[in-house]
Write an enzyme that holds these catalytic residues in place. Structure first.
Site, PDB file in Angstrom:
ATOM      1  N   GLU A 167      -0.996  -0.305  -9.942  1.00 20.77           N
ATOM      2  CA  GLU A 167      -0.567  -1.607  -9.410  1.00 20.77           C
ATOM      3  C   GLU A 167       0.937  -1.795  -9.634  1.00 20.77           C
ATOM      4  O   GLU A 167       1.616  -2.449  -8.840  1.00 20.77           O
ATOM      5  CB  GLU A 167      -1.378  -2.708 -10.086  1.00 20.77           C
TER       6      GLU A 167
ATOM      7  N   GLU B  84       0.831  -1.213   0.000  1.00 17.46           N
ATOM      8  CA  GLU B  84       0.000   0.000   0.000  1.00 17.46           C
ATOM      9  C   GLU B  84       0.864   1.260   0.000  1.00 17.46           C
ATOM     10  O   GLU B  84       0.457   2.299  -0.542  1.00 17.46           O
ATOM     11  CB  GLU B  84      -0.958   0.008   1.198  1.00 17.46           C
TER      12      GLU B  84
END
Lengths: 494, 494
Positions: free
Chosen positions: B293, B264
């Site tokens: 991503e 994250e």
């Protein structure tokens, strides 16, 4: 069949309630969670939302619907609802956008500079910005007065305490002034001989929090519909369905966080128990600032600082903060009823607090009515502090007329709500005691239902169904009567 | 002088950005802070905001301004900005509101029922709702295809990975399929003989959090502009100026929370380093899901699971979680590179993860193109799981085709982003290694600047200035090339 004007209004106010939800959560987050770097973006987002809400409430279509709805067949509940919609609408529509903007700008500038000016004791510097805030507030008062037929100060008072007027405030505060200074002296003499144990810290923050949470539970806070967090200035925020209260902790003092939590829990339960099926409409929302304060002060002053309640929670204090003599119920009661005139309103005890409020009320009313100018504040402040509290504030602007945020952004008319709230609370409890003579014994034994059930039935569930005066009359059988407040103080402190 | 059409567009998109801020904070709060009782009111408030944002983006005036702005003299940066505004506008305007609404409704119904159906292994029950979701998604794909000239599946893919198309995905995934199953077998054989120490818990949540915070600091997370909290499903939310990442803790496992935080933090740094002066416009926002991503996987896979990085943080793991052999760098590296084919995508290791994605891509593409029907999913799933991973899923819908949320609400076209992201990340690091041959030594010594500076210069600061293909070409000197991904896996696992 097309929707009635009233139905159209309901759908607009429902939309506004949802926008208000976003504003409330973003505001809570800003105070309790947000890292400093997020401030500019948050400010811009919240300002955009304010613009949207204002645009929604000033859409000309609303005026038409409000007029048409007045001609429709509405039941009593809908009529009350329409009355409150009209009040919301008026607040947004009576002032020209240019004035609202100018006042926001001047207030923001004055408030921002005040943070440093207060530290620097810089009254002259403050005056430079404050004169403009005052000028615009007077203009606002004049416009509201012209539109409503109320007096200028009354028109501002009405923003925070709808239906209240300064003749009534004058009558009430005038009465208080006749007995409060004497009572303060009497109580101080009495307390001079009292033995008081000081609690020995440090008090771990986690333990204070656990104590606070347990007390919130005892007071009926619904943790499925709310939270307890930390912020610099404690407040009750969020929305009725999800109430966010905050406190602040110091590891050398547990008293402030503990009673602060009791206070905010009073605000919170009011919100949590507003009628859920109406809470999206103005009529289902909290009545006024004064009535809101009457809930926090019912919890903090009437209940929280009572010997009976402190007897109930003394074991919890010891459980979380450790065993010591200072936490004995009788000593806790002495700690929480200690009277000491001081400079600072927010640090004041229950007895001297009204003197701070009356002083501010008298000065701000004279300012708005044009009887005095901004330059006259310090001399009046000194004079009144000496007369009401025997405190010498000369030259000390920082702890004198520069201490509060309210005037910096032009929130004239707000101060009376605090003491009106204390008086409503005293009147509620006088009413409860009449039908529950053994109230203190029941509280001490952990049975708070007489208090909670009464508040629920008479205040919380009533929301804004009635004007304030009627709400109080229905709840207590009489109009606001400061004699109850005086009797409460005498009973507790003499 | 009146504002140009382009300036008008900037002001509308700035307003949208502010609304999006409120949506992001309310969404984060809902996942990380909100008590359950607030859910209905929050849902209503967020839906109201969605309606508002959609109305803002479908205002007919925008279409006029977009056309006019195309005729105005714009510099290259403004042209890129206009291109991204047009893309946002198209996404909101290509579909009729009735379809958007029907799809939201069907998706919400299917997703809601799925939560229980998954637990009950109830494929037939799921099918009842899912058929409608599929039908509407096909309708959506057809409309988007008609408007854009792209193929049906490509039109959906374009929502998440603008510029990508299925011919390209086919080429890339087709290549992976030729070598991945063999590589997995080879690595498993190799690892069969490896000694692996298991870490002994419990691992206190506070200690895991402190470890995570220290690693975030090492990775450059700006705590002045973000937070770390807890949620059931970890995510990166908030806004660029105030990024909120979450994780979840189990006291019997530290691996997931630690590497989840690294993952994250990759998303977070991308957001935190987007060009602040443009972040209120689409051109200043993250490029695509695949590129997003690629940041989390640069952090988690390329950096986080590398022996060099684990060597760097092994002392921190020991400092926070206690001294034990399992926390030696070499053992940590073995733990974080353990390959075990399994049922569940989100629990998969780096090597088997692409197989899960390819399987889903192949099935969802066939569904959207109309080559198969919903009923055909389980048989295909079983067949592909056996072929790619040697795992038998027959009859186990719960851990098979019912495991993911994506299809329940019709998010077809999303899955490829995961593996495209992994491939971009491998390509970035191949590029970095070419100019920094001693990269691993520098990482192990705590010098992450070669990685961070490269990502900052080539990805973060570029935001949406270039189309994805051009961004990658400029950053790495070539188009997306899966050979880098394969080389990375071979280097790490063989």
């Amino acid at each position: 069949m097309s929707a009635s004007a009233y139905q159209q209004l309901e759908s607009v106010f429902t939309r506004l309630y949802r926008y208000q939800h976003l504003a409330a959560i973003a505001g809570w987050d800003q105070a309790a969670m947000m890292p400093p770097g997020g401030n500019d973006a948050r400010g811009a987002a919240m300002a955009e939302l304010s613009v949207l809400m204002h645009a929604t409430l000033t859409d000309p279509q609303l005026n038409t619907w409000l007029a048409s709805a007045g001609q429709e067949e509405l039941d009593a509940a809908q009529q009350a609802s329409l009355r409150e919609m009209r009040r919301s609408w008026q607040h947004a529509n009576l002032l020209p956008a240019s004035l609202v903007e100018a006042k926001a700008l001047a207030g923001s500038r004055c408030e921002h500079a005040w943070r440093e000016q207060r530290k620097a004791n810089d009254w002259q510097g403050f005056l430079q910005n404050f004169r403009e805030v005052l000028r615009l507030s007077r203009e606002e008062a004049q416009l509201l007065s012209d539109a409503s037929g109320k007096g200028r100060y009354d028109a501002l008072l009405d923003k925070y305490e709808p239906g209240m007027n300064s003749a009534e405030v004058e009558r009430i505060f005038g009465d208080v002034k006749t007995w409060l200074p004497g009572l303060i002296r009497q109580v101080m003499d009495k307390q001079a001989g009292e033995q008081l144990l000081t609690a020995q810290g440090p008090f771990a923050v986690d333990s204070q929090r656990a104590l606070g949470v347990e007390i919130m539970g005892l007071l009926g806070f619904d943790f499925d519909a709310g939270r307890l967090d930390v912020s610099v200035h404690p407040f009750c925020g969020g929305v009725a369905e999800d109430v966010r209260i905050t406190t602040r902790y110091r590891d050398d003092d547990f008293m402030q966080s503990m009673m602060g939590i009791v206070h905010e829990t009073g605000h919170a339960r009011y919100e949590q128990r507003l009628p859920r099926e109406l809470v999206h409409l103005p009529v289902g929302q909290a009545r006024s600032m004064g009535i809101h304060e009457s809930q926090s002060l019912s919890f903090e002053m009437q209940l929280g600082r009572s010997p009976a309640f402190l007897q109930l929670i003394a074991p919890l204090v010891k459980k979380h903060l450790g065993e010591q003599g200072a936490f004995d119920a009788a000593n806790l009661a002495r700690m929480y009823t200690r009277v000491r005139p001081g400079f600072i309103r927010v640090d004041a005890d229950e007895l001297t607090y009204p003197a701070h409020v009356i002083l501010r009320y008298e000065i701000e009313r004279a300012l708005i009515e044009g009887d005095i100018e901004a330059e006259d504040i310090p001399a009046l402040w000194d004079e009144k502090m000496t007369a009401y509290l025997g405190v010498d504030t000369r030259g000390n602007y920082r702890d004198g007329c520069l201490q509060d945020i309210h005037w910096t952004d032009g929130s004239f008319g707000y101060f009376p709500s605090y003491t009106l709230g204390a008086m409503y609370a005293a009147q509620y409890f006088a009413t409860i005691r009449r039908s529950v003579p053994d109230l203190d014994a029941r509280i001490a034994a952990g049975d708070l239902t007489p208090v909670m059930d009464w508040l629920d039935a008479n205040i919380w569930s009533q929301a804004s169904r009635w004007e304030t005066a009627e709400l109080v009359q229905r709840a207590t059988g009489e109009a606001l009567n400061p004699a109850h407040f005086r009797a409460h103080l005498q009973a507790r402190y003499l």
